[in-house]
Design a protein around this motif. Structure first.
Motif, mmCIF file in Angstrom:
data_model
loop_
_atom_site.group_PDB
_atom_site.id
_atom_site.type_symbol
_atom_site.label_atom_id
_atom_site.label_comp_id
_atom_site.label_asym_id
_atom_site.label_seq_id
_atom_site.Cartn_x
_atom_site.Cartn_y
_atom_site.Cartn_z
ATOM 1 N N LEU A 35 -2.406 -78.507 -37.558
ATOM 2 C CA LEU A 35 -1.813 -77.931 -38.762
ATOM 3 C C LEU A 35 -0.538 -77.155 -38.457
ATOM 4 C CD1 LEU A 35 -4.603 -78.750 -39.855
ATOM 5 C CD2 LEU A 35 -4.525 -76.724 -41.304
ATOM 6 N N THR A 36 0.001 -77.326 -37.257
ATOM 7 C CA THR A 36 1.259 -76.663 -36.910
ATOM 8 C C THR A 36 2.465 -77.478 -37.381
ATOM 9 O OG1 THR A 36 1.240 -77.715 -34.736
ATOM 10 C CG2 THR A 36 0.234 -75.530 -34.920
ATOM 11 N N ASP A 37 2.233 -78.717 -37.732
ATOM 12 C CA ASP A 37 3.296 -79.603 -38.189
ATOM 13 C C ASP A 37 3.437 -79.494 -39.706
ATOM 14 O OD1 ASP A 37 5.096 -81.580 -38.693
ATOM 15 O OD2 ASP A 37 3.797 -83.234 -38.079
ATOM 16 N N THR A 38 4.637 -79.145 -40.178
ATOM 17 C CA THR A 38 4.881 -78.977 -41.621
ATOM 18 C C THR A 38 4.610 -80.264 -42.396
ATOM 19 O OG1 THR A 38 6.593 -77.341 -41.145
ATOM 20 C CG2 THR A 38 6.572 -78.276 -43.361
ATOM 21 N N LYS A 39 4.998 -81.384 -41.831
ATOM 22 C CA LYS A 39 4.781 -82.668 -42.491
ATOM 23 C C LYS A 39 3.295 -82.936 -42.698
ATOM 24 C CE LYS A 39 5.832 -87.609 -42.057
ATOM 25 N NZ LYS A 39 6.470 -88.651 -41.195
ATOM 26 N N THR A 40 2.485 -82.636 -41.679
ATOM 27 C CA THR A 40 1.037 -82.842 -41.781
ATOM 28 C C THR A 40 0.432 -81.956 -42.856
ATOM 29 O OG1 THR A 40 0.889 -83.432 -39.441
ATOM 30 C CG2 THR A 40 -1.146 -82.752 -40.533
ATOM 31 N N VAL A 41 0.847 -80.701 -42.874
ATOM 32 C CA VAL A 41 0.334 -79.764 -43.880
ATOM 33 C C VAL A 41 0.712 -80.228 -45.279
ATOM 34 C CG1 VAL A 41 0.480 -77.408 -44.770
ATOM 35 C CG2 VAL A 41 0.349 -77.803 -42.302
ATOM 36 N N THR A 42 1.921 -80.730 -45.438
ATOM 37 C CA THR A 42 2.360 -81.238 -46.747
ATOM 38 C C THR A 42 1.493 -82.408 -47.193
ATOM 39 O OG1 THR A 42 4.647 -80.586 -46.269
ATOM 40 C CG2 THR A 42 4.301 -82.171 -48.051
ATOM 41 N N TYR A 43 1.219 -83.316 -46.261
ATOM 42 C CA TYR A 43 0.346 -84.441 -46.575
ATOM 43 C C TYR A 43 -1.058 -83.964 -46.965
ATOM 44 C CZ TYR A 43 3.373 -88.335 -45.247
ATOM 45 O OH TYR A 43 4.382 -89.270 -45.197
ATOM 46 N N LEU A 44 -1.577 -82.989 -46.249
ATOM 47 C CA LEU A 44 -2.910 -82.481 -46.546
ATOM 48 C C LEU A 44 -2.968 -81.880 -47.951
ATOM 49 C CD1 LEU A 44 -3.968 -80.793 -43.171
ATOM 50 C CD2 LEU A 44 -4.677 -83.010 -44.077
ATOM 51 N N ILE A 45 -1.927 -81.185 -48.337
ATOM 52 C CA ILE A 45 -1.879 -80.612 -49.687
ATOM 53 C C ILE A 45 -1.864 -81.723 -50.734
ATOM 54 C CG2 ILE A 45 -0.464 -79.279 -51.311
ATOM 55 C CD1 ILE A 45 0.454 -77.597 -48.896
ATOM 56 N N LEU A 46 -1.042 -82.743 -50.496
ATOM 57 C CA LEU A 46 -0.964 -83.858 -51.442
ATOM 58 C C LEU A 46 -2.299 -84.593 -51.540
ATOM 59 C CD1 LEU A 46 2.552 -85.321 -50.555
ATOM 60 C CD2 LEU A 46 1.914 -84.016 -52.592
ATOM 61 N N PHE A 47 -2.929 -84.825 -50.388
ATOM 62 C CA PHE A 47 -4.227 -85.486 -50.395
ATOM 63 C C PHE A 47 -5.271 -84.621 -51.101
ATOM 64 C CE2 PHE A 47 -2.841 -87.707 -46.271
ATOM 65 C CZ PHE A 47 -2.291 -88.759 -46.995
ATOM 66 N N GLY A 48 -5.215 -83.314 -50.866
ATOM 67 C CA GLY A 48 -6.143 -82.413 -51.538
ATOM 68 C C GLY A 48 -6.012 -82.494 -53.048
ATOM 69 N N ILE A 49 -4.770 -82.606 -53.531
ATOM 70 C CA ILE A 49 -4.541 -82.739 -54.975
ATOM 71 C C ILE A 49 -5.146 -84.043 -55.496
ATOM 72 C CG2 ILE A 49 -2.758 -83.057 -56.744
ATOM 73 C CD1 ILE A 49 -0.965 -81.196 -55.063
ATOM 74 N N LEU A 50 -4.910 -85.138 -54.782
ATOM 75 C CA LEU A 50 -5.439 -86.438 -55.215
ATOM 76 C C LEU A 50 -6.969 -86.460 -55.193
ATOM 77 C CD1 LEU A 50 -2.949 -88.876 -53.431
ATOM 78 C CD2 LEU A 50 -3.120 -88.408 -55.882
ATOM 79 N N PHE A 51 -7.558 -85.936 -54.117
ATOM 80 C CA PHE A 51 -9.015 -85.913 -54.021
ATOM 81 C C PHE A 51 -9.614 -84.976 -55.072
ATOM 82 C CE2 PHE A 51 -8.247 -86.895 -49.297
ATOM 83 C CZ PHE A 51 -8.290 -88.254 -49.533
ATOM 84 N N GLY A 52 -8.938 -83.853 -55.307
ATOM 85 C CA GLY A 52 -9.411 -82.919 -56.325
ATOM 86 C C GLY A 52 -9.387 -83.528 -57.711
ATOM 87 N N LEU A 53 -8.328 -84.250 -58.019
ATOM 88 C CA LEU A 53 -8.232 -84.914 -59.325
ATOM 89 C C LEU A 53 -9.282 -86.021 -59.461
ATOM 90 C CD1 LEU A 53 -4.342 -85.161 -59.722
ATOM 91 C CD2 LEU A 53 -5.913 -83.642 -60.957
ATOM 92 N N THR A 54 -9.590 -86.688 -58.353
ATOM 93 C CA THR A 54 -10.608 -87.738 -58.378
ATOM 94 C C THR A 54 -11.983 -87.152 -58.667
ATOM 95 O OG1 THR A 54 -9.329 -89.052 -56.789
ATOM 96 C CG2 THR A 54 -11.651 -89.624 -57.075
#
Length: 402
Positions: free
Chosen positions: A217-236
């Motif tokens: 989680l030290t990589d900004t790109k990875t954290v951004t992806y995790l947030i986006l995935f969290g939004i998609l999974f949350g909406l699902t």
């Protein structure tokens, strides 16, 4: 300050703790044994149905009529399932009919034998809650045995799925979202670990996957992806919870008679389940989970079709839980999102969103897939929980936020 009163208070507290611990131990053994029977029979039924799905699926409507008859003939109240558990945990209900245990087990076996799309963990939670609540009433535990009830719920989940840590926090979180029943922590832990050990000793195997990939989680790109995935999974998860509630209401309004509801609607349900690759979306959805983590063949639409078939199956009166289908939906959706989400993030996060829980899905991920990606699970499940907006598959869940 009276030392004698302090000593008496300590003795009373020690006695109470001992009684709760002993009760949790006994309940864990009993519930774990029932879970083993229920789970092993269900696995046999799943294998049998998979081998004979073409023969069995046409009888899904008759199976549905049989389930409705069982409940109406023996105990119609038991059909409320998790609603009874929630109401008992919130102090709104004094008792849960013991008939719920054989009825929900038989109803779930029938549903899976003839191809309905449903789960199992919710059933185990109902079994644990019913048995523990009856135990608490029989031995006159204080507060109508809410602590014992939570311990029973944890034992039911932990015994069937063998994720005892997640089971403890699921039972503590799910009854009242936003309020953790920490007073039940010790009994719930004892009951959950005992049930898990008991069911395992009786031949029920734990599902686990060894992952080679670890996210940083030290990589900004990875954290951004995790947030986006969290939004998609949350909406699902939110979609699943909202659809389940709305479709149940719609079906109840359009077809008030439960025989007509399950009899008529299960005819096209059986037809479409058959047309979709000979029962690909029948049962638990463990076939999709296996494909997701073995690099097998998954389609872009697997997750949404599994979601829709499960919602329809449960909305018209078939029995079974929602949790394993949620795992299946999350795993297949995560697989389609790419290699990063192909980690089992969706497996945990969709479940957490749909049940409106946070710590339980994080621990599910860690217990099933290893602790190495614990922070990634927490990040995704946290976002999914926030996106969910307090929606829950259990409509009787109480919200208590500051």
């Amino acid at each position: 300050m009276n030392p004698s009163h302090d000593l008496q208070g300590l003795k009373k507290k020690a006695k109470e703790t001992f009684l709760y611990a002993l009760s949790a131990l006994l309940l864990g053994i009993a519930i774990g044994a029932i879970d083993a029977i229920f789970g092993r029979v269900l696995l046999f039924i799943t294998d049998f149905r998979s081998a004979h799905v073409v023969v069995l699926l046409p009888f899904l409507p008759l199976a549905g009529l049989g389930i409705v008859w069982l409940y109406r003939h023996f105990n119609e109240t038991a059909a409320k399932g998790m609603t009874l558990v929630m109401e008992a945990g919130q102090g709104k209900r004094e008792s849960i009919p013991l008939a719920l245990i054989p009825l929900v087990m038989a109803g779930t076996w029938i549903t899976h034998l003839f191809g309905g799309s449903a789960g199992r963990e919710g059933v185990a939670v109902q079994i644990g809650a019913t048995l523990s609540h009856a135990f608490a009433r029989r031995f006159h535990f204080p507060d109508n045995g809410r602590i014992v009830l939570i311990a029973g719920m944890a034992a039911g989940f932990g015994g069937l799925f063998q994720t005892p840590f997640a089971a403890v926090f699921f039972a503590m979180e799910v009854v009242v979202s936003g309020s953790m029943a920490y007073s039940a922590l010790l009994p719930a832990a004892i009951a959950s670990f005992t049930a898990s050990a008991t069911s395992h000793a009786l031949g029920l195997e734990k599902f686990s996957v060894l992952l080679s990939q670890t996210l940083s989680l030290t990589d900004t790109k990875t954290v951004t992806y995790l947030i986006l995935f969290g939004i998609l999974f949350g909406l699902t998860g939110r979609l699943f919870a909202v659809l389940l509630q709305k479709v149940k209401q719609f079906m109840g309004n359009v077809l008030e008679n439960p025989y007509k509801r399950i009899g008529f609607v299960s005819i096209p349900l059986a037809v479409f389940l058959f047309l979709m690759w000979n029962g690909r979306y029948c049962g638990l959805g463990t076939n999709l989970i296996a494909q997701a983590f073995s690099g097998g063949e998954l389609y872009m639409f697997d997750w949404i079709l599994k979601l829709l078939f499960t919602v329809l199956t449960l909305s018209i009166g078939f029995q079974g839980g929602e949790v394993t289908p949620l795992f299946s939906i999350g795993a297949s959706l995560g697989f389609m999102l790419g290699s990063l989400a192909g980690l089992p993030l969706g497996y945990a996060a969709v479940f957490g969103s749909a049940t409106n829980t946070l710590l339980a899905p994080v621990l599910i991920g860690m217990e099933v897939f290893g602790v190495e990606n614990g922070l990634a699970f927490f990040a995704v499940c946290l976002v999914a929980f926030l996106v969910n907006g307090n929606r829950c598959i259990y409509t009787a869940q109480k919200r208590s936020f500051w």
